[in-house]
Design an enzyme around this catalytic site. Sequence first.
Site, PDB file in Angstrom:
ATOM      1  N   ILE A  97      17.543   8.235  -0.289  1.00  0.00           N
ATOM      2  CA  ILE A  97      18.451   7.755  -1.344  1.00  0.00           C
ATOM      3  C   ILE A  97      18.438   8.713  -2.533  1.00  0.00           C
ATOM      4  O   ILE A  97      19.459   8.935  -3.182  1.00  0.00           O
ATOM      5  CB  ILE A  97      18.062   6.316  -1.759  1.00  0.00           C
ATOM      6  CG1 ILE A  97      18.329   5.360  -0.576  1.00  0.00           C
ATOM      7  CG2 ILE A  97      18.822   5.864  -2.994  1.00  0.00           C
ATOM      8  CD1 ILE A  97      17.814   3.934  -0.777  1.00  0.00           C
ATOM      9  N   LYS A 129       8.860  -5.301  -5.563  1.00  0.00           N
ATOM     10  CA  LYS A 129      10.293  -5.192  -5.856  1.00  0.00           C
ATOM     11  C   LYS A 129      10.764  -6.317  -6.779  1.00  0.00           C
ATOM     12  O   LYS A 129      11.615  -6.096  -7.645  1.00  0.00           O
ATOM     13  CB  LYS A 129      11.096  -5.169  -4.551  1.00  0.00           C
ATOM     14  CG  LYS A 129      10.939  -3.862  -3.772  1.00  0.00           C
ATOM     15  CD  LYS A 129      11.280  -2.646  -4.627  1.00  0.00           C
ATOM     16  CE  LYS A 129      11.472  -1.381  -3.805  1.00  0.00           C
ATOM     17  NZ  LYS A 129      11.736  -0.197  -4.641  1.00  0.00           N
ATOM     18  N   TYR A 148       5.122  -5.375  -0.811  1.00  0.00           N
ATOM     19  CA  TYR A 148       6.426  -4.727  -1.085  1.00  0.00           C
ATOM     20  C   TYR A 148       7.361  -5.714  -1.792  1.00  0.00           C
ATOM     21  O   TYR A 148       8.009  -5.364  -2.786  1.00  0.00           O
ATOM     22  CB  TYR A 148       7.034  -4.238   0.231  1.00  0.00           C
ATOM     23  CG  TYR A 148       8.311  -3.445   0.072  1.00  0.00           C
ATOM     24  CD1 TYR A 148       8.287  -2.126  -0.382  1.00  0.00           C
ATOM     25  CD2 TYR A 148       9.549  -4.005   0.377  1.00  0.00           C
ATOM     26  CE1 TYR A 148       9.456  -1.390  -0.518  1.00  0.00           C
ATOM     27  CE2 TYR A 148      10.717  -3.278   0.241  1.00  0.00           C
ATOM     28  CZ  TYR A 148      10.668  -1.969  -0.204  1.00  0.00           C
ATOM     29  OH  TYR A 148      11.842  -1.238  -0.336  1.00  0.00           O
ATOM     30  N   ASP A 200       8.808  14.146  -7.277  1.00  0.00           N
ATOM     31  CA  ASP A 200       8.321  13.739  -5.962  1.00  0.00           C
ATOM     32  C   ASP A 200       6.832  14.011  -5.839  1.00  0.00           C
ATOM     33  O   ASP A 200       6.275  14.856  -6.528  1.00  0.00           O
ATOM     34  CB  ASP A 200       9.074  14.524  -4.896  1.00  0.00           C
ATOM     35  CG  ASP A 200       9.241  13.688  -3.654  1.00  0.00           C
ATOM     36  OD1 ASP A 200      10.303  13.077  -3.505  1.00  0.00           O
ATOM     37  OD2 ASP A 200       8.288  13.634  -2.860  1.00  0.00           O
ATOM     38  N   THR A 250      17.447   5.664   6.135  1.00  0.00           N
ATOM     39  CA  THR A 250      16.769   6.770   5.441  1.00  0.00           C
ATOM     40  C   THR A 250      15.461   7.050   6.176  1.00  0.00           C
ATOM     41  O   THR A 250      15.070   6.295   7.069  1.00  0.00           O
ATOM     42  CB  THR A 250      16.407   6.365   3.991  1.00  0.00           C
ATOM     43  OG1 THR A 250      15.419   5.330   4.049  1.00  0.00           O
ATOM     44  CG2 THR A 250      17.605   5.884   3.207  1.00  0.00           C
ATOM     45  N   SER A 298      15.042  -4.081  -4.291  1.00  0.00           N
ATOM     46  CA  SER A 298      15.296  -4.340  -2.863  1.00  0.00           C
ATOM     47  C   SER A 298      15.641  -5.809  -2.680  1.00  0.00           C
ATOM     48  O   SER A 298      15.122  -6.671  -3.409  1.00  0.00           O
ATOM     49  CB  SER A 298      14.057  -4.014  -2.033  1.00  0.00           C
ATOM     50  OG  SER A 298      14.229  -4.477  -0.708  1.00  0.00           O
ATOM     51  N   ASP A 314       2.663  12.253  -9.337  1.00  0.00           N
ATOM     52  CA  ASP A 314       2.293  10.970  -8.741  1.00  0.00           C
ATOM     53  C   ASP A 314       2.694   9.888  -9.746  1.00  0.00           C
ATOM     54  O   ASP A 314       2.076   9.774 -10.814  1.00  0.00           O
ATOM     55  CB  ASP A 314       0.785  10.934  -8.469  1.00  0.00           C
ATOM     56  CG  ASP A 314       0.347   9.613  -7.855  1.00  0.00           C
ATOM     57  OD1 ASP A 314       1.177   8.667  -7.779  1.00  0.00           O
ATOM     58  OD2 ASP A 314      -0.832   9.519  -7.465  1.00  0.00           O
ATOM     59  N   VAL A 315       3.696   9.115  -9.414  1.00  0.00           N
ATOM     60  CA  VAL A 315       4.231   8.160 -10.396  1.00  0.00           C
ATOM     61  C   VAL A 315       3.242   7.043 -10.742  1.00  0.00           C
ATOM     62  O   VAL A 315       3.456   6.309 -11.705  1.00  0.00           O
ATOM     63  CB  VAL A 315       5.575   7.531  -9.930  1.00  0.00           C
ATOM     64  CG1 VAL A 315       6.632   8.599  -9.697  1.00  0.00           C
ATOM     65  CG2 VAL A 315       5.401   6.638  -8.714  1.00  0.00           C
TER      66      VAL A 315
HETATM   67  P1  NDP Z   1      12.139   7.707   1.305  1.00  0.00           P
HETATM   68  O1  NDP Z   1      10.855   7.432   2.004  1.00  0.00           O
HETATM   69  O2  NDP Z   1      13.159   8.574   1.947  1.00  0.00           O
HETATM   70  O3  NDP Z   1      11.842   8.240  -0.158  1.00  0.00           O
HETATM   71  C1  NDP Z   1      10.815   7.727  -0.959  1.00  0.00           C
HETATM   72  C2  NDP Z   1      10.380   8.819  -1.899  1.00  0.00           C
HETATM   73  O4  NDP Z   1       9.396   8.312  -2.814  1.00  0.00           O
HETATM   74  C3  NDP Z   1       9.762  10.001  -1.165  1.00  0.00           C
HETATM   75  O5  NDP Z   1      10.412  11.176  -1.604  1.00  0.00           O
HETATM   76  C4  NDP Z   1       8.299   9.967  -1.606  1.00  0.00           C
HETATM   77  O6  NDP Z   1       7.715  11.250  -1.787  1.00  0.00           O
HETATM   78  C5  NDP Z   1       8.421   9.315  -2.984  1.00  0.00           C
HETATM   79  N1  NDP Z   1       7.137   8.753  -3.406  1.00  0.00           N
HETATM   80  C6  NDP Z   1       6.357   7.847  -2.746  1.00  0.00           C
HETATM   81  N2  NDP Z   1       5.230   7.607  -3.448  1.00  0.00           N
HETATM   82  C7  NDP Z   1       5.280   8.397  -4.551  1.00  0.00           C
HETATM   83  C8  NDP Z   1       4.399   8.606  -5.651  1.00  0.00           C
HETATM   84  N3  NDP Z   1       3.221   7.956  -5.753  1.00  0.00           N
HETATM   85  N4  NDP Z   1       4.765   9.492  -6.606  1.00  0.00           N
HETATM   86  C9  NDP Z   1       5.943  10.155  -6.518  1.00  0.00           C
HETATM   87  N5  NDP Z   1       6.830   9.998  -5.512  1.00  0.00           N
HETATM   88  C10 NDP Z   1       6.495   9.120  -4.527  1.00  0.00           C
HETATM   89  O7  NDP Z   1      12.749   6.267   0.993  1.00  0.00           O
HETATM   90  P2  NDP Z   1      14.200   5.757   0.573  1.00  0.00           P
HETATM   91  O8  NDP Z   1      15.050   6.862   0.069  1.00  0.00           O
HETATM   92  O9  NDP Z   1      14.662   4.881   1.662  1.00  0.00           O
HETATM   93  O10 NDP Z   1      13.773   4.799  -0.618  1.00  0.00           O
HETATM   94  C11 NDP Z   1      14.084   5.034  -1.975  1.00  0.00           C
HETATM   95  C12 NDP Z   1      13.884   3.720  -2.718  1.00  0.00           C
HETATM   96  O11 NDP Z   1      14.763   2.732  -2.167  1.00  0.00           O
HETATM   97  C13 NDP Z   1      12.469   3.135  -2.594  1.00  0.00           C
HETATM   98  O12 NDP Z   1      12.074   2.590  -3.833  1.00  0.00           O
HETATM   99  C14 NDP Z   1      12.630   2.041  -1.558  1.00  0.00           C
HETATM  100  O13 NDP Z   1      11.648   1.034  -1.696  1.00  0.00           O
HETATM  101  C15 NDP Z   1      14.034   1.554  -1.872  1.00  0.00           C
HETATM  102  N6  NDP Z   1      14.673   0.809  -0.790  1.00  0.00           N
HETATM  103  C16 NDP Z   1      14.930   1.415   0.436  1.00  0.00           C
HETATM  104  C17 NDP Z   1      15.520   0.691   1.450  1.00  0.00           C
HETATM  105  C18 NDP Z   1      15.805   1.278   2.798  1.00  0.00           C
HETATM  106  O14 NDP Z   1      16.221   0.515   3.709  1.00  0.00           O
HETATM  107  N7  NDP Z   1      15.667   2.576   2.999  1.00  0.00           N
HETATM  108  C19 NDP Z   1      15.897  -0.717   1.258  1.00  0.00           C
HETATM  109  C20 NDP Z   1      15.615  -1.230  -0.050  1.00  0.00           C
HETATM  110  C21 NDP Z   1      15.029  -0.467  -1.031  1.00  0.00           C
HETATM  111  P3  NDP Z   1       6.896  11.995  -0.603  1.00  0.00           P
HETATM  112  O15 NDP Z   1       7.874  12.143   0.520  1.00  0.00           O
HETATM  113  O16 NDP Z   1       6.500  13.278  -1.238  1.00  0.00           O
HETATM  114  O17 NDP Z   1       5.749  11.082  -0.278  1.00  0.00           O
END
Ligand code: NDP
Length: 246
Positions: free
Chosen positions: A13, A151, A147, A34, A182, A134, A57-58
Amino acid sequence: MPTTVITGGTGGIGVATALALLEASPDRAIALVDLAAPAVPAQLGAYGPRVALFGCDVTDEWSVAAAAAEVRAAMPPVDSLVNGAGVVHNDASIDIPIERFRAMLAVHVDGTLLWSQQVARHLDGPGAIVNIGSIAGQFGHPRRIAYAAAKAAVHSLTKTMAVEWADRGIRVNAVTPGYIETPMMKEVSRLGLVDAGVAAGWAAMKRLGTPEEVAGAIRFLLGGEASFVTGHILNVDGGFAVLKAE
Ligand code: NDP
């Protein structure tokens, strides 16, 4: 030229949101935040210096403060933020270790608060924040205790920040995606947490969403067309929530 910060910026996303914002506005820069990504994703390479990657790291306030300072030093002024960093795992309420529960809340809740504080404190004019919640935060979800709680808290942060920061000219909204195709969704399928075909059936529209469809909603909420919208939780779920509420 203004900058939008996107946490989780190299995820499914995140990249779609970056592309949507870059295509909509030729004078916008993007700071991708990231955890471990080694480089700006190839899909964004054509935008050159308008896109930069910052490791962070967020969950760690010092990491967030340092990355935010790097963004301020290297990029044009920040006027907007998308809190999208996220992880998902499968745990039953009866035996989830408390450390695992806290770790989930740290990514979604601490991460959203810490980055929102950094951006709000340093804004020079009006701004906008979109948090990615979410539909999982709106219902009881078996084996998603952490989770779903995380959310739901993100939705709550959205509303409180919206009312507290309205007089600073900062709008705060959230999108609540349904099941979106995704890398996260693929991981959830791989772990056997969700069957993609079954999840598609949970939406009234009988399909999964695309990252671009979530990105379009985020672009709307960040932009001028949403200038009187704040504290809103926008479902981007193909009718999952209304079907579930029947
Ligand atoms: P992805 O797994 O593709 O992306 C998640 C990103 O978050 C990754 O780039 C990851 O980085 C980063 N991340 C995780 N932990 C940390 C951290 N501690 N510090 C910094 N960055 C971090 O997921 P999506 O694009 O699908 O999800 C994006 C958002 O949408 C999330 O909040 C998810 O919960 C929400 N969402 C997604 C849904 C879905 O069906 N896909 C449905 C509902 C909500 P790295 O790769 O480096 O670990």
